[in-house]
Design a protein around this motif. Sequence first.
Motif, PDB file in Angstrom:
ATOM      1  N   HIS A  57       0.853  -1.184   0.000  1.00 13.70           N
ATOM      2  CA  HIS A  57       0.000   0.000   0.000  1.00 13.70           C
ATOM      3  C   HIS A  57       0.893   1.240   0.000  1.00 13.70           C
ATOM      4  O   HIS A  57       1.729   1.398   0.897  1.00 13.70           O
ATOM      5  CB  HIS A  57      -0.885   0.058   1.245  1.00 13.70           C
ATOM      6  N   ASP A  62      -0.572   9.615  -4.874  1.00 17.64           N
ATOM      7  CA  ASP A  62      -0.009   9.059  -6.111  1.00 17.64           C
ATOM      8  C   ASP A  62       0.460  10.161  -7.059  1.00 17.64           C
ATOM      9  O   ASP A  62       0.699   9.921  -8.232  1.00 17.64           O
ATOM     10  CB  ASP A  62      -1.031   8.163  -6.813  1.00 17.64           C
ATOM     11  N   ASP A 174      -7.878  -4.476  -0.194  1.00 16.89           N
ATOM     12  CA  ASP A 174      -8.170  -3.964  -1.537  1.00 16.89           C
ATOM     13  C   ASP A 174      -9.089  -4.916  -2.295  1.00 16.89           C
ATOM     14  O   ASP A 174     -10.009  -4.480  -2.995  1.00 16.89           O
ATOM     15  CB  ASP A 174      -6.877  -3.759  -2.332  1.00 16.89           C
ATOM     16  N   GLN A 206      -4.323  -0.094  -9.713  1.00 17.75           N
ATOM     17  CA  GLN A 206      -3.356  -0.092  -8.627  1.00 17.75           C
ATOM     18  C   GLN A 206      -2.239  -1.066  -8.967  1.00 17.75           C
ATOM     19  O   GLN A 206      -2.479  -2.177  -9.444  1.00 17.75           O
ATOM     20  CB  GLN A 206      -4.022  -0.505  -7.309  1.00 17.75           C
TER      21      GLN A 206
END
Length: 315
Positions: A57, A62, A174, A206
Amino acid sequence: MAILNLTKAQRQKVRIFIICICVSVFSWALFAMSNKYTYRIPAAMRYVNAPDNKAFHPLQSDTVDLQVEGSGWQVFFSRLRLQAQEIDVDLSPLKSRDWVVFTNQMGFINRQFSSNQRIVAISPDTLHFDFSKQTVKKVPIKFASDMSFQKQYAIIDSVTLNPQYVTVTGPLEDLARIDEWETDTFRRNNINSDISGRLFLQQKKQANINVYPNIVEFNVPVGEVTEKVLEIPIRVENGDEFASVRLIPSKVTITVLVSLRNYMDILPSSFEAVVDLESWKNNRAESLPVIITQFPEFCEIVKISPQNVDFIIKK
């Protein structure tokens, strides 16, 4: 208002003066735009070379800020950029630690830009990650489409996919939010026959999520459709406390679009029409709307008549 009355010679001098100013400004602009400047631009990160045996993670945004050294022209065009800049970040250092330092990747990142631009710094300089155990989950594939058909043609049965499921690996928290995985959108217009082909699955958003396989085969059954008219009895809901409830009329006529292949299989028993007396109990409605609660798949309801019915209640 006073008006300058200039002679021909004076007007010629004014024109020459203005031309000289324009040439000077243009020359200065060219010189200024050719100089090197340092400017900042935001950039979204794309993670590459992620470790296969670790789920991670990111512990920060980002997006990073790039400090770029470039010409004035590049500063100008960076302000006109409509799409955000993106950079690839090499995650191979995560095999032995839980952070990535941009200082060690400046050569890799600069190779992603033109030779007359140079990234001199990135903020933040260090990215931190949290690791967890990888989990495997199998989820159904969803066929995403944007299709239109010729008149009197439509999808007449379920779209078949091969495979029907995709295997997703990543952190448990997730994967808990993933219930299905869409294909890329299939687009086609003016369709009048079956369609088969292959589609890529949507790209993972991701870097810590892996998907297998990434291609699916599909078949869309298409056929000619026609209208069919049926009479359906209407059922009363929430009327048990009354001695009797009489509907006027007691049946509803519906017009549906069905495929020629399934025309004879579509029967009144395939449908259910109801009225709910709760709307009268709560709001004293003068008529009740007819609700179609059950009908065959790939059968399109075109018309309901009547849409509301009258009723007589005996207590």
